[in-house]
Design a protein around this motif. Structure first.
Motif, PDB file in Angstrom:
ATOM      1  N   GLY A 587      -5.543  -1.212  -3.348  1.00 52.57           N
ATOM      2  CA  GLY A 587      -4.496  -1.473  -2.357  1.00 52.57           C
ATOM      3  C   GLY A 587      -3.479  -2.700  -2.887  1.00 52.57           C
ATOM      4  N   VAL A 588      -4.426  -3.661  -3.137  1.00 51.88           N
ATOM      5  CA  VAL A 588      -3.519  -4.911  -3.760  1.00 51.88           C
ATOM      6  C   VAL A 588      -2.815  -4.420  -5.131  1.00 51.88           C
ATOM      7  CG1 VAL A 588      -3.668  -7.137  -4.848  1.00 51.88           C
ATOM      8  CG2 VAL A 588      -5.020  -6.310  -2.737  1.00 51.88           C
ATOM      9  N   ALA A 589      -3.492  -3.475  -5.838  1.00 55.23           N
ATOM     10  CA  ALA A 589      -2.767  -3.174  -7.103  1.00 55.23           C
ATOM     11  C   ALA A 589      -1.576  -2.430  -7.014  1.00 55.23           C
ATOM     12  CB  ALA A 589      -3.673  -2.447  -8.066  1.00 55.23           C
ATOM     13  N   ARG A 590      -1.524  -1.474  -5.943  1.00 55.96           N
ATOM     14  CA  ARG A 590      -0.769  -0.736  -5.501  1.00 55.96           C
ATOM     15  C   ARG A 590       0.743  -1.520  -4.902  1.00 55.96           C
ATOM     16  NH1 ARG A 590      -1.600   2.189  -1.444  1.00 55.96           N
ATOM     17  NH2 ARG A 590       0.010   3.813  -1.818  1.00 55.96           N
ATOM     18  N   MET A 591       0.377  -2.239  -4.258  1.00 50.78           N
ATOM     19  CA  MET A 591       1.674  -3.230  -3.637  1.00 50.78           C
ATOM     20  C   MET A 591       2.132  -4.076  -4.970  1.00 50.78           C
ATOM     21  SD  MET A 591       1.847  -2.708  -0.556  1.00 50.78           S
ATOM     22  CE  MET A 591       1.404  -0.675  -0.971  1.00 50.78           C
TER      23      MET A 591
END
Length: 679
Positions: A587-591
């Motif tokens: 999720g962090v990587a996607r943001m």
């Protein structure tokens, strides 16, 4: 007997049960046979001394007590029976299944699947697998069902279908293909999927079933392509190249190389007598509309009519205004047709289309109504093609002389998925942005960092600009703790009512309500629009400079990119603010990647890698087929092999006229009939 017979030929299937099965898309005996389980329960007998508490397992032993049914409330009962397993006696309890009493007889052996309570040394029974006279399977298929029909009913009917027609299953994948790829015949696939003797048989059956599913899909695509390649099904549009160049010279900007390439590809197709079935895909803001305008004009120069169909009235009005301005100095008679077109104007437009006095019509679903007829429709352009069903596109095409079709989408799909989403279409891609397109500054903030974001919004509103605020839900949800649209509307109205008029837009509103709100925002009467993703595909609001998306980690990257593309369409600097508290590293990587790139194709590929094919664009928006077994991403190598096999087959025998292709030919014919009746 044949597998094409309706399910009503099976015992116990009357009209009511047939309707229930139809909710699972099961209408024939063949549908039942190929309705495969999505997973299996392992029914191997377990040593209870090795069993963990609450583990689901199978026990086998001798019945040592008469079964007893006890009622303890309205429609509530339990069945107790004791079985001896090795040297221990286990109490087995079934809830609300009193009919199982007849399965147990003192002194006989039984195998039971259930949940083990290690502390009490008891089993909560889930199913009786076998008794003295039956063989216990080692694997049990678990099927997708719904509120209309039980799992046990589906299983019983599959057994009945196998007993009736297991020997009558034709092989639709040709023998040469199966031998080359070491695939099972259909009968072995069906048996191995439903009644595997062990995990190896189930695995082999699944491998062949996935290929079969992909292969049949690719054959349907090849069949559609054959129709397009047939000159008799096409229309040559001899446009005037000099007139086209004259139009392009009047443009206040230079076309990008990608736009020029796309125009050339489309025009080349239009000149050919074969039917054009082309997709124009381009990133948000890449300039698809001007490409569409040029080819619409090309059609008019050949003395044919053209139609542009879009998903909303507001978008239709915007396209109409832009094209009217573009064609102001050219002999093009252009009209608008939507559900809101006044009666007198509507009548005049319908008459003009029928007599040929209208060259181009721009409209919504109103274009596919029965009273809309054309004198010489040569080209149909469909904007945001995934918003229209196959049948809707077909109705519009059938209103003309087998017109060419150009579909457009701003949803970039990675090449790895293009063969499933657009397999029957030729694809033109605009993969560069026009010069001067404003970059959008994208930031990611956590919910406890909202103060700076709200300050940015206020600054933009005070400067006379407009703002989108997006949320994934439209009502309170107990299960998912998300900021919902109604609450967000109240919060935004409370925060900014002194400097802006705030409005709410969501998917459950009536179409005329949605259009009125979107029109008010487009006209500048509303400055801050709180909305769900209904604005993802939509109007051009050059004055909108901020897109704030709450719970952004709930969206796919491609969807976030689509939403972001609603701003940055004017001359002012634009901002996209992602509000999210992702729960994991992915999720962090996607943001983070959203803040690093504005390349829609790169984002789509990353989304594919991170989330898988089924989640990329949302189930209703993608245009991707819903495969029952195969995963276009995880099983891409199989998909690719299936595509090549289908292409080779149709290249050698376009009509599948050879005798060995008769089952495949019949399958495709039935699919075509079913598609026509169900769309």
């Amino acid at each position: 007997m044949a597998i094409d017979d309706p399910v009503t030929v099976l015992p116990g299937v009357g009209p009511k049960r047939a309707d229930a099965l139809a909710t699972l898309a099961i209408r024939t005996v063949g549908d039942l046979l190929f309705y495969f389980p999505y997973r299996y329960d392992d029914l191997q007998v377990k040593d209870l001394t090795l069993a963990a508490d609450q583990e689901k397992l199978t026990v086998k032993g001798v019945v040592v007590s008469d079964p007893v049914v006890t009622r303890f409330g309205p429609h509530k009962n339990r069945l107790n029976v004791k079985i001896q397993v090795v040297h221990a006696v286990v109490l087995v309890t079934f809830f609300n299944q009193p009919w199982l009493k007849d399965r147990f007889t003192m002194g006989t052996e039984a195998a039971i699947y259930g949940k083990w309570d290690a502390g009490r040394h008891t089993l909560t029974g889930m199913k009786v697998l076998a008794t003295q006279t039956e063989d216990a399977p080692s694997l049990a298929g678990i099927y997708t069902v719904n509120k209309y029909i039980r799992q046990s009913t589906v299983i019983d009917l599959i057994k009945a279908a196998w007993q009736r027609d297991g020997q009558n299953i034709p092989d639709v994948v040709p023998l040469a293909v199966r031998e080359r790829l070491k695939l099972l015949p259909d009968q072995a696939i069906v048996h191995g999927m439903h009644f595997p003797s062990d995990a190896d048989e189930a695995k082999a059956a699944r491998r062949s079933a996935i290929f079969r599913e992909f292969f049949l899909f690719q054959c349907k695509i090849q069949s559609l392509r054959q129709d397009d390649l047939n000159v008799a099904n096409g229309l040559a549009i001899p446009y005037d190249n000099d007139e086209l160049k004259a139009l392009i010279k009047t443009l206040p900007f230079d076309l990008t190389n990608a736009q020029k390439r796309s125009v050339n590809e489309i025009c080349r197709d239009m000149r050919r007598p074969r039917h054009m079935n082309r997709l124009l895909q381009g990133d948000v803001g890449s300039g698809k509309t001007i490409v569409a305008a040029i080819v619409l004009y090309a059609t008019v120069t050949a003395r044919y009519q053209a139609a542009l169909m879009v998903p909303t009235e507001v978008l239709a009005e915007q396209h109409f205004a832009k094209l009217t301005k573009l064609f102001a100095d050219f002999p093009v008679r252009i009209r608008l047709l939507t559900g809101s077109t006044p009666g007198k104007e509507r009548r005049a437009t319908l008459d003009g289309l029928m007599t040929g006095d209208v060259d181009i019509v721009i409209g919504t679903h109103a274009l596919i109504q029965k009273e809309v007829n054309f004198a010489a429709l040569g080209l149909v352009v469909i904007d945001e093609q995934h918003r229209f069903g196959v049948q809707q596109r077909k109705i519009l095409q059938e209103k003309g002389l087998k017109p060419d079709l150009l579909a457009m989408t701003a949803t970039p799909i990675p090449r790895t998925l293009a063969i499933t989403a657009y397999g029957e279409m030729d694809v033109s891609t605009i993969d560069e942005l026009p010069a001067g397109r404003q970059p959008i500054t994208t930031t990611w903030v956590r919910k406890n960092q909202l103060r700076d974001a709200m300050a940015r919004i206020k600054t933009e509103l005070l400067a006379g600009h407009q703002v989108f605020a997006i949320t994934p839900l439209i009502a309170e949800s107990e299960k998912i703790d998300l900021q919902n649209a109604e609450q967000l509307y109240e919060d935004m109205d409370h925060a900014f009512h002194e400097v802006a008029k705030v409005a709410l837009l969501h998917g459950q509103m009536k179409n005329d309500e949605k259009d009125a709100i979107m029109r008010a925002f487009s006209d500048g009467e509303v400055q801050l629009l709180v909305a769900t993703t209904v604005v993802e595909v939509g109007v051009d609001v050059p004055n909108a400079t901020v897109m704030i998306i709450f719970d952004a980690d709930r969206f796919g990257l491609a969807q976030l990119h689509q939403l972001r593309g609603r701003v940055g369409r004017g001359s002012a600097a634009a901002y996209c603010i992602l509000v999210a508290d992702p729960k994991n590293e992915t999720g962090v990587a996607r943001m983070q990647i959203m803040t690093e790139t504005q390349d829609g194709f790169l984002l789509a590929q990353k989304d594919l890698e991170m989330r898988g094919g089924g989640d990329i664009f949302g189930t209703n928006q993608s245009g991707l087929p819903a495969f029952k077994l195969g995963d276009p991403v995880g099983d891409y190598a199989v998909l690719n092999t299936a595509q090549q096999a289908a292409e080779t087959l149709f290249e050698a025998d376009p009509g599948l006229s050879a005798p060995e292709f008769a089952p495949l030919r019949g399958y495709l014919a039935r699919q075509q009939q079913t598609q026509g009746s169900l769309d």
